[in-house]
Write a protein that holds these residues in place. Structure first.
Motif, PDB file in Angstrom:
ATOM      1  N   THR A   1       0.841  -1.191   0.000  1.00  0.00           N
ATOM      2  CA  THR A   1       0.000   0.000   0.000  1.00  0.00           C
ATOM      3  C   THR A   1       0.877   1.241   0.000  1.00  0.00           C
ATOM      4  OG1 THR A   1      -1.940   1.003   1.040  1.00  0.00           O
ATOM      5  CG2 THR A   1      -0.242   0.205   2.522  1.00  0.00           C
TER       6      THR A   1
ATOM      7  N   SER B   1     -13.872   2.271   2.497  1.00  0.00           N
ATOM      8  CA  SER B   1     -12.607   2.557   1.790  1.00  0.00           C
ATOM      9  C   SER B   1     -12.446   4.031   1.461  1.00  0.00           C
ATOM     10  CB  SER B   1     -12.426   1.749   0.501  1.00  0.00           C
ATOM     11  OG  SER B   1     -12.523   0.378   0.747  1.00  0.00           O
ATOM     12  N   ALA B   2     -13.520   4.805   1.516  1.00  0.00           N
ATOM     13  CA  ALA B   2     -13.459   6.249   1.296  1.00  0.00           C
ATOM     14  C   ALA B   2     -14.776   6.815   1.811  1.00  0.00           C
ATOM     15  CB  ALA B   2     -13.276   6.560  -0.192  1.00  0.00           C
ATOM     16  N   ALA B   3     -14.849   8.137   1.857  1.00  0.00           N
ATOM     17  CA  ALA B   3     -16.045   8.777   2.419  1.00  0.00           C
ATOM     18  C   ALA B   3     -17.240   8.610   1.483  1.00  0.00           C
ATOM     19  CB  ALA B   3     -15.756  10.250   2.646  1.00  0.00           C
TER      20      ALA B   3
ATOM     21  N   ARG C   1     -18.345   1.878   7.242  1.00  0.00           N
ATOM     22  CA  ARG C   1     -17.252   1.435   8.110  1.00  0.00           C
ATOM     23  C   ARG C   1     -15.945   2.010   7.606  1.00  0.00           C
ATOM     24  NH1 ARG C   1     -14.124  -0.023   5.117  1.00  0.00           N
ATOM     25  NH2 ARG C   1     -14.042  -1.737   3.711  1.00  0.00           N
ATOM     26  N   TYR C   2     -14.993   2.109   8.530  1.00  0.00           N
ATOM     27  CA  TYR C   2     -13.742   2.815   8.259  1.00  0.00           C
ATOM     28  C   TYR C   2     -12.563   1.956   8.705  1.00  0.00           C
ATOM     29  CZ  TYR C   2      -9.801   5.707   9.765  1.00  0.00           C
ATOM     30  OH  TYR C   2      -8.545   6.202   9.980  1.00  0.00           O
ATOM     31  N   GLY C   3     -11.485   2.035   7.960  1.00  0.00           N
ATOM     32  CA  GLY C   3     -10.271   1.350   8.386  1.00  0.00           C
ATOM     33  C   GLY C   3      -9.142   1.626   7.430  1.00  0.00           C
ATOM     34  N   SER C   4      -8.137   0.766   7.463  1.00  0.00           N
ATOM     35  CA  SER C   4      -6.990   0.922   6.568  1.00  0.00           C
ATOM     36  C   SER C   4      -6.294  -0.422   6.452  1.00  0.00           C
ATOM     37  CB  SER C   4      -6.005   1.950   7.136  1.00  0.00           C
ATOM     38  OG  SER C   4      -5.431   1.446   8.319  1.00  0.00           O
ATOM     39  N   THR C   5      -5.387  -0.505   5.507  1.00  0.00           N
ATOM     40  CA  THR C   5      -4.627  -1.739   5.341  1.00  0.00           C
ATOM     41  C   THR C   5      -3.904  -2.079   6.645  1.00  0.00           C
ATOM     42  OG1 THR C   5      -4.294  -1.016   3.059  1.00  0.00           O
ATOM     43  CG2 THR C   5      -2.995  -2.896   3.797  1.00  0.00           C
TER      44      THR C   5
ATOM     45  N   VAL D   1     -19.014   7.335  10.465  1.00  0.00           N
ATOM     46  CA  VAL D   1     -18.574   5.952  10.224  1.00  0.00           C
ATOM     47  C   VAL D   1     -18.727   5.059  11.456  1.00  0.00           C
ATOM     48  CG1 VAL D   1     -16.992   6.549   8.352  1.00  0.00           C
ATOM     49  CG2 VAL D   1     -16.160   6.552  10.719  1.00  0.00           C
TER      50      VAL D   1
ATOM     51  N   ASP E   1      -5.436  10.160   9.462  1.00  0.00           N
ATOM     52  CA  ASP E   1      -6.729  10.795   9.172  1.00  0.00           C
ATOM     53  C   ASP E   1      -7.081  11.764  10.280  1.00  0.00           C
ATOM     54  OD1 ASP E   1      -7.488   9.410   6.752  1.00  0.00           O
ATOM     55  OD2 ASP E   1      -7.626   7.615   7.994  1.00  0.00           O
TER      56      ASP E   1
ATOM     57  N   ILE F   1     -15.040  11.014   9.773  1.00  0.00           N
ATOM     58  CA  ILE F   1     -13.716  11.235   9.193  1.00  0.00           C
ATOM     59  C   ILE F   1     -13.788  12.534   8.392  1.00  0.00           C
ATOM     60  CG2 ILE F   1     -11.898  10.288   7.693  1.00  0.00           C
ATOM     61  CD1 ILE F   1     -12.533   8.586  10.248  1.00  0.00           C
TER      62      ILE F   1
ATOM     63  N   ARG G   1      -7.704  13.692   5.303  1.00  0.00           N
ATOM     64  CA  ARG G   1      -6.358  13.197   5.571  1.00  0.00           C
ATOM     65  C   ARG G   1      -5.486  14.341   6.058  1.00  0.00           C
ATOM     66  NH1 ARG G   1      -5.028   8.011   5.466  1.00  0.00           N
ATOM     67  NH2 ARG G   1      -2.951   8.848   5.631  1.00  0.00           N
TER      68      ARG G   1
ATOM     69  N   LYS H   1      -7.100   9.347  -2.337  1.00  0.00           N
ATOM     70  CA  LYS H   1      -8.029   8.205  -2.421  1.00  0.00           C
ATOM     71  C   LYS H   1      -8.858   8.374  -3.685  1.00  0.00           C
ATOM     72  CE  LYS H   1      -8.016   4.814   0.355  1.00  0.00           C
ATOM     73  NZ  LYS H   1      -8.697   3.570   0.723  1.00  0.00           N
TER      74      LYS H   1
ATOM     75  N   ARG I   1      -5.852   3.766  -2.576  1.00  0.00           N
ATOM     76  CA  ARG I   1      -4.940   4.704  -1.912  1.00  0.00           C
ATOM     77  C   ARG I   1      -3.695   4.845  -2.788  1.00  0.00           C
ATOM     78  NH1 ARG I   1      -3.025   2.848   4.060  1.00  0.00           N
ATOM     79  NH2 ARG I   1      -0.862   3.521   3.938  1.00  0.00           N
TER      80      ARG I   1
HETATM   81  P1  AMP Z   1      -6.233   1.782   2.568  1.00  0.00           P
HETATM   82  O1  AMP Z   1      -4.983   1.561   3.269  1.00  0.00           O
HETATM   83  O2  AMP Z   1      -6.223   1.667   1.111  1.00  0.00           O
HETATM   84  O3  AMP Z   1      -7.150   0.859   3.183  1.00  0.00           O
HETATM   85  O4  AMP Z   1      -6.763   3.237   2.871  1.00  0.00           O
HETATM   86  C1  AMP Z   1      -7.060   3.652   4.176  1.00  0.00           C
HETATM   87  C2  AMP Z   1      -7.627   5.030   4.159  1.00  0.00           C
HETATM   88  O5  AMP Z   1      -8.881   5.063   3.462  1.00  0.00           O
HETATM   89  C3  AMP Z   1      -7.954   5.565   5.509  1.00  0.00           C
HETATM   90  O6  AMP Z   1      -6.810   6.016   6.200  1.00  0.00           O
HETATM   91  C4  AMP Z   1      -8.933   6.676   5.163  1.00  0.00           C
HETATM   92  O7  AMP Z   1      -8.252   7.818   4.726  1.00  0.00           O
HETATM   93  C5  AMP Z   1      -9.700   6.082   4.001  1.00  0.00           C
HETATM   94  N1  AMP Z   1     -10.994   5.498   4.409  1.00  0.00           N
HETATM   95  C6  AMP Z   1     -11.308   4.206   4.579  1.00  0.00           C
HETATM   96  N2  AMP Z   1     -12.612   4.061   4.916  1.00  0.00           N
HETATM   97  C7  AMP Z   1     -13.136   5.308   4.961  1.00  0.00           C
HETATM   98  C8  AMP Z   1     -14.440   5.836   5.261  1.00  0.00           C
HETATM   99  N3  AMP Z   1     -15.470   5.052   5.535  1.00  0.00           N
HETATM  100  N4  AMP Z   1     -14.592   7.184   5.239  1.00  0.00           N
HETATM  101  C9  AMP Z   1     -13.557   7.993   4.928  1.00  0.00           C
HETATM  102  N5  AMP Z   1     -12.320   7.551   4.644  1.00  0.00           N
HETATM  103  C10 AMP Z   1     -12.106   6.223   4.652  1.00  0.00           C
END
Ligand code: AMP
Ligand code: MLC
Length: 480
Positions: A144, A255-257, A277-281, A300, A361, A373, A376, A383, A388
């Motif tokens: 990533t 994965s994004a807003a 839902r929100y998260g990251s790799t 989120v 974030d 959220i 960034r 995004k 990403r």
């Molecule tokens: P990635 O590592 O590709 O999973 O990207 C993670 C990033 O995606 C996070 O740090 C956020 O900036 C963004 N992201 C993931 N889910 C959301 C969400 N539901 N709302 C806003 N941003 C999100």
């Protein structure tokens, strides 16, 4: 054990996975681990060209059961990015689909056609391979982007994956009767971990639609649908496809807003308020709204089971949970990664002194613990369509083209993609290249999904007295 239902299910299911016009039974998925163990010839880490095919699914499940870490490689990868991922990860072979260019590694196809009758359903790593020695061992290495430099390998353990999937199953009442549908890539957390591995862990049927088009989603007849916001905004633009999703149980966006108007249109057309839902790799999914809780547009949700969050200001001080004050979001819990492969300094930087992962974030938290959220911290992490992408990696790639003297890359607001990648380029005195050639160049070097959607040729880049490019000025120019 990451895939319990896969190996403990007493009854076989003929259509456990539907992908690329192929059905895979649970028995076949289990049997894959035996084949993988036999065929790998001792390779300790393998690359999988993660196209949405049955071979990819069998390679992934086979490796997880056999205890061999996998490096998923983007299906649309270009030459420089592929070379980097292979070199950095130390992958010893390609398993599954054969890439056009093997880049010097042996290729091992996965064997099909074996079924449950040949492998008894039995617990743990005894189903074909030795399994991982410890649940804390790295099972997946997902590449990533950061703000600068080439992508980093995020090491994810079976324990973190399992903790995340179980917490999501609880929040979404995700169960074995669900039919989960998505058409997302199998080389990132959303499509691979949540979609495929989640289904195998929960024991539900999984359908991959190929491309995530509104028509394909409408035709799939699922109960649980996953999409990035771009997918959902395309769905609501197709009224009849959206209305076909009324029969679903749950629509999930991440994965994004998710833009609030898209949320509202989904409610109107499908009758479902989407789960966000929100998260990251690095952290896996940490926040979500719940089936039995409030689903508030633009927010989120709350921490999943076992996850803690905190908001801090620039000096590390606590930010009030008043729903308005913005802070930097940090997370802690059982879903965090094992660090970046070969990058001890980047790993150290990613965590604060108390072991909280700095997400990068900015967010607000309200008095009920709901999270929103805001954006960034860095303009250099873009995004686009839920992918990403680091501005720095595209800039470095473009500087390798003889027609480019200077370049700055930004993410401009885009209705369809959330952000679209735009490169501002000062042409080389020896002769500048046409924008399309530069776009293709990035697609060939990095990956198709990282290509700029637009290249603007400029005479000079705006810089401050120190010579640093003023990206905020470019964002303003670009948005005009
Ligand atoms: P990635 O590592 O590709 O999973 O990207 C993670 C990033 O995606 C996070 O740090 C956020 O900036 C963004 N992201 C993931 N889910 C959301 C969400 N539901 N709302 C806003 N941003 C999100
Ligand atoms: C166009 N194409 C080119 C090209 N220009 N190919 C080569 N060179 C060029 N210059 C072709 C492509 O090959 C492709 O062809 C076609 O154009 C469409 O490509 P696209 O324009 O990039 O696709 P698009 O429809 O815009 O994609 C939208 C999307 C995609 C939503 C399907 O962005 C997507 O899959 N996003 C999901 C990202 C995701 O899963 N993120 C999760 C990260 S994990 P062809 O023939 O192949 O169609 C994470 C954690 C979490 O964030 O919280 O979930």
């Amino acid at each position: 054990m990451l895939l319990p239902s896969l190996v403990s299910a007493a009854d076989d299911i003929a259509d456990a996975v539907r992908i690329d016009n192929t059905l895979l039974s649970r028995g076949e998925l289990i049997a894959a681990s035996a084949g993988v163990s036999d065929d790998l010839g001792g390779a300790r880490r393998v690359a999988v060209l993660a196209s949405p095919t049955a071979s990819t699914v069998l390679a992934v499940t086979g490796c997880l059961l056999a205890g061999v870490p996998i490096v998923p490689v983007p299906a649309d990868v270009g030459v420089a990015e592929r070379a980097h991922i292979l070199r950095d990860s130390g992958a010893q072979a390609w398993l599954g689909d054969r890439p056009d260019d093997l880049a010097g590694l042996p290729h091992i196809p996965v064997r099909r056609g074996t079924g449950a009758s040949q492998r008894p359903a039995e617990p743990s790593g005894s189903s074909g391979g030795p399994g991982f020695a410890s649940p804390d061992d790295t099972a997946l290495i997902i590449y990533t982007s950061g703000t600068t430099g080439p992508p980093k390998g995020v090491q994810l353990s079976g324990r973190a994956l399992a903790a995340d999937l179980d917490a999501l199953a609880e929040a979404w009442q995700w169960n074995a009767d669900d039919v989960l549908v998505h058409g997302l890539p199998l080389y990132h957390v959303h499509g691979l971990v949540l979609g495929l591995l989640g289904s195998l862990r929960v024991g539900n049927r999984f359908v991959h639609t190929g491309k995530p088009t509104p028509e394909a989603y409408a035709a799939a007849g699922g109960s649980l649908y996953f999409g990035v916001p771009t997918v959902w905004s395309r769905v609501v633009a197709d009224t009849s496809a959206a209305e076909a999703l009324r029969t679903a149980r749950l629509l999930v966006s991440g994965s994004a807003a998710l833009p609030v108007p898209v949320f509202d249109r989904l409610v109107a057309l499908t009758g479902h308020a989407p789960i966000e839902r929100y998260g990251s790799t690095e952290s896996l999914i940490t926040l979500s709204t719940r089936v039995d809780g409030e689903r508030r547009p633009g927010w989120v949700g709350k921490p999943l089971r076992g996850v803690q969050t905190r908001l801090v200001d620039e000096d590390g001080g606590a930010v009030p949970h008043d729903g308005a004050t913005i802070g930097r979001l940090a997370v802690r819990g059982p879903t965090l990664f094992n660090g970046y492969l070969n990058r001890p300094e980047a790993t150290a930087e990613a965590f604060d002194a108390d072991g909280w992962y700095r997400t990068g974030d900015v967010a607000v938290i309200d008095a009920d613990g709901m999270h929103r959220i805001v954006g960034r911290e860095s303009v250099d992490l873009i995004k686009t369509g839920g992918f990403r992408v680091g501005a720095g990696e595209i800039e470095t790639a473009l500087l390798g083209h003889p027609g480019v003297a200077e370049v700055a890359v930004v993410g401009l607001p885009d209705e369809d993609l959330g952000q679209r990648i735009v490169a501002f380029v000062v042409g080389s005195p020896a002769g500048e290249a046409p924008p399309d050639e530069l776009i293709d160049y990035v697609a060939r070097q990095l990956s198709v999904h990282k290509r700029p959607r637009e290249v603007r040729m400029v005479d000079a880049l705006p810089r401050n007295a120190m010579g640093k490019v003023l990206k905020k000025a470019l964002l303003e120019v670009g948005s005009r």
